[in-house]
Write an enzyme that holds these catalytic residues in place. Structure first.
Site, PDB file in Angstrom:
ATOM      1  N   ASN A   8       0.870  -1.176   0.000  1.00 21.53           N
ATOM      2  CA  ASN A   8       0.000   0.000   0.000  1.00 21.53           C
ATOM      3  C   ASN A   8       0.907   1.226   0.000  1.00 21.53           C
ATOM      4  O   ASN A   8       1.437   1.617   1.035  1.00 21.53           O
ATOM      5  CB  ASN A   8      -0.880  -0.029   1.259  1.00 21.53           C
ATOM      6  CG  ASN A   8      -1.733   1.224   1.382  1.00 21.53           C
ATOM      7  OD1 ASN A   8      -1.826   2.019   0.441  1.00 21.53           O
ATOM      8  ND2 ASN A   8      -2.349   1.411   2.544  1.00 21.53           N
ATOM      9  N   TRP A   9       1.086   1.809  -1.187  1.00 25.58           N
ATOM     10  CA  TRP A   9       2.031   2.923  -1.302  1.00 25.58           C
ATOM     11  C   TRP A   9       1.458   4.243  -0.784  1.00 25.58           C
ATOM     12  O   TRP A   9       2.166   5.226  -0.694  1.00 25.58           O
ATOM     13  CB  TRP A   9       2.462   3.087  -2.760  1.00 25.58           C
ATOM     14  CG  TRP A   9       3.462   2.061  -3.201  1.00 25.58           C
ATOM     15  CD1 TRP A   9       4.064   1.101  -2.418  1.00 25.58           C
ATOM     16  CD2 TRP A   9       3.980   1.885  -4.525  1.00 25.58           C
ATOM     17  NE1 TRP A   9       4.915   0.358  -3.180  1.00 25.58           N
ATOM     18  CE2 TRP A   9       4.888   0.812  -4.477  1.00 25.58           C
ATOM     19  CE3 TRP A   9       3.757   2.530  -5.735  1.00 25.58           C
ATOM     20  CZ2 TRP A   9       5.588   0.376  -5.609  1.00 25.58           C
ATOM     21  CZ3 TRP A   9       4.439   2.099  -6.866  1.00 25.58           C
ATOM     22  CH2 TRP A   9       5.347   1.032  -6.795  1.00 25.58           C
ATOM     23  N   LYS A  10       0.164   4.276  -0.523  1.00 21.63           N
ATOM     24  CA  LYS A  10      -0.484   5.518  -0.078  1.00 21.63           C
ATOM     25  C   LYS A  10      -0.162   6.634  -1.082  1.00 21.63           C
ATOM     26  O   LYS A  10      -0.086   6.355  -2.279  1.00 21.63           O
ATOM     27  CB  LYS A  10      -0.056   5.843   1.352  1.00 21.63           C
ATOM     28  CG  LYS A  10      -0.222   4.613   2.271  1.00 21.63           C
ATOM     29  CD  LYS A  10      -0.081   4.892   3.725  1.00 21.63           C
ATOM     30  CE  LYS A  10      -0.297   3.595   4.508  1.00 21.63           C
ATOM     31  NZ  LYS A  10      -0.265   3.767   5.939  1.00 21.63           N
ATOM     32  N   HIS A  98      -9.675   1.517   4.422  1.00 20.71           N
ATOM     33  CA  HIS A  98      -8.430   1.738   5.165  1.00 20.71           C
ATOM     34  C   HIS A  98      -8.678   2.755   6.286  1.00 20.71           C
ATOM     35  O   HIS A  98      -9.474   3.685   6.123  1.00 20.71           O
ATOM     36  CB  HIS A  98      -7.334   2.237   4.215  1.00 20.71           C
ATOM     37  CG  HIS A  98      -5.989   2.261   4.861  1.00 20.71           C
ATOM     38  ND1 HIS A  98      -5.590   3.283   5.682  1.00 20.71           N
ATOM     39  CD2 HIS A  98      -4.978   1.356   4.859  1.00 20.71           C
ATOM     40  CE1 HIS A  98      -4.373   3.011   6.145  1.00 20.71           C
ATOM     41  NE2 HIS A  98      -3.984   1.845   5.659  1.00 20.71           N
ATOM     42  N   GLU A 170      -5.701  -4.426  10.629  1.00 22.52           N
ATOM     43  CA  GLU A 170      -4.729  -3.352  10.804  1.00 22.52           C
ATOM     44  C   GLU A 170      -5.046  -2.586  12.081  1.00 22.52           C
ATOM     45  O   GLU A 170      -5.852  -1.639  12.056  1.00 22.52           O
ATOM     46  CB  GLU A 170      -4.780  -2.385   9.614  1.00 22.52           C
ATOM     47  CG  GLU A 170      -4.407  -3.009   8.289  1.00 22.52           C
ATOM     48  CD  GLU A 170      -3.774  -2.003   7.328  1.00 22.52           C
ATOM     49  OE1 GLU A 170      -2.716  -2.315   6.784  1.00 22.52           O
ATOM     50  OE2 GLU A 170      -4.319  -0.907   7.144  1.00 22.52           O
ATOM     51  N   SER A 220       3.105  -1.619  10.386  1.00 17.67           N
ATOM     52  CA  SER A 220       4.555  -1.684  10.622  1.00 17.67           C
ATOM     53  C   SER A 220       5.166  -3.049  10.345  1.00 17.67           C
ATOM     54  O   SER A 220       6.129  -3.446  11.004  1.00 17.67           O
ATOM     55  CB  SER A 220       4.896  -1.222  12.052  1.00 17.67           C
ATOM     56  OG  SER A 220       4.457   0.095  12.254  1.00 17.67           O
ATOM     57  N   GLY A 241       2.799  -0.919   4.284  1.00 20.26           N
ATOM     58  CA  GLY A 241       2.856   0.482   3.878  1.00 20.26           C
ATOM     59  C   GLY A 241       4.299   0.921   3.698  1.00 20.26           C
ATOM     60  O   GLY A 241       4.924   0.699   2.664  1.00 20.26           O
TER      61      GLY A 241
HETATM   62  P1  PGA Z   1       2.528   0.632   7.538  1.00 19.59           P
HETATM   63  O1  PGA Z   1       1.134   0.855   6.813  1.00 19.59           O
HETATM   64  O2  PGA Z   1       3.094  -0.659   7.037  1.00 19.59           O
HETATM   65  O3  PGA Z   1       3.357   1.829   7.106  1.00 19.59           O
HETATM   66  O4  PGA Z   1       2.283   0.626   9.003  1.00 19.59           O
HETATM   67  C1  PGA Z   1       0.241  -0.205   6.621  1.00 19.59           C
HETATM   68  C2  PGA Z   1      -1.067   0.334   6.131  1.00 19.59           C
HETATM   69  O5  PGA Z   1      -1.474   1.424   6.570  1.00 19.59           O
HETATM   70  O6  PGA Z   1      -1.724  -0.315   5.293  1.00 19.59           O
END
Ligand code: PGA
Length: 259
Positions: A8-10, A98, A170, A220, A241
């Site tokens: 998930n590159w956001k 999300h 999540e 994370s 992410g």
């Molecule tokens: P993160 O994000 O791996 O940076 O904690 C995961 C997500 O929000 O899907």
């Protein structure tokens, strides 16, 4: 059931950066067949990635996903993207609900439920995100919060449809928000959340349907903790992410999947 590892590159990476990432990633994971790998870039990079991925020769075809979509087929919805548009461009997955969409863009369960239904109608596989926030964790209301999200977001989903959905657990307090040192849930806490979700699905649709539905962990996940998280019995993959923004660290996570 192959484990699913989704990036998930956001709101990160230009088209150019996205294409060079998948070229590098493909070289790194060409022979890794244990995981199904999905990249969810920003909308603007979908078309270029779709072309690039089709041209790659690999034993492990990287798949494409979007980070969001609208529940209507088309119409006056400024700034929105439909399921048919995502299918046309080559997406197979879409992240829905999300926590950042819920918190910052005020998405609620009923709206997310409509998105799940529309995605399935178009044969797009939803990655449905659920998870408690810090307040709910502190006050002992985590399971109640997750249970409500599941009940509402999966309203009207049949036993035959459920395994097309990947549920991403999540915990909101574990999401890195870009901080590489942010702590993930422990493997025990993560497994606890996943087994709660599995039991919920068993009650909803029976053991067979529940056991063929992937429940993936997000928050994370990184090369340092991926192996222990992914070895837990009810953890069927990861939604990554921050650690998915580097091809090397994402490839290490993919390589931590043991068949
Ligand atoms: P993160 O994000 O791996 O940076 O904690 C995961 C997500 O929000 O899907």
């Amino acid at each position: 059931m192959k484990k699913l590892i989704a990036a998930n590159w956001k709101m990160n990476k230009t088209i150019k950066e996205s294409v060079s990432f998948v070229k590098e990633l493909n070289e790194l994971i060409k022979r890794e067949k244990n995981a199904e790998v999905v990249i969810c870039p920003p909308f603007t990079a979908l078309e270029a990635l779709s072309k690039e991925l089709k041209s790659q020769k690999s034993e492990n075809q990287i798949l494409l996903g979007a980070q969001n979509m609208h529940y209507e087929e088309n119409g006056a919805f400024t700034g929105e993207i439909s399921a048919a548009m995502l299918m046309e461009i080559g997406c197979e997955y879409v992240i829905l609900g999300h926590s950042e969409r819920r918190e910052i863009f005020c998405e609620h369960d009923a709206l997310i439920n409509r998105k799940v239904i529309t995605a399935l109608k178009h044969s797009l596989n939803p990655i449905l995100c659920v998870g408690e926030n810090l307040e709910q964790k502190k006050t002992g209301k985590a399971k109640e919060a997750i249970g409500n999200q599941l009940k509402n977001c999966l309203n009207g989903i049949s036993k035959n449809q459920i395994s097309k959905i990947s549920i991403a657990y999540e915990p909101v307090w574990a999401i890195s928000k870009g901080d590489p040192n942010h702590k993930a849930a422990t493997k025990e806490d993560a497994e606890n959340g996943h087994s709660f979700i599995r039991d919920f699905l068993i009650k909803m649709h029976g053991r067979d349907a529940a056991e063929s539905t992937r429940i993936i962990y997000g928050g994370s996940m990184k090369p340092e903790n991926a192996k222990e998280l992914l070895s837990m019995p009810n953890i069927n993959g990861g939604l990554v992410g921050n650690a998915s923004l580097s091809a090397k660290s994402f490839a290490e996570i993919i390589k931590s999947v043991i068949s």
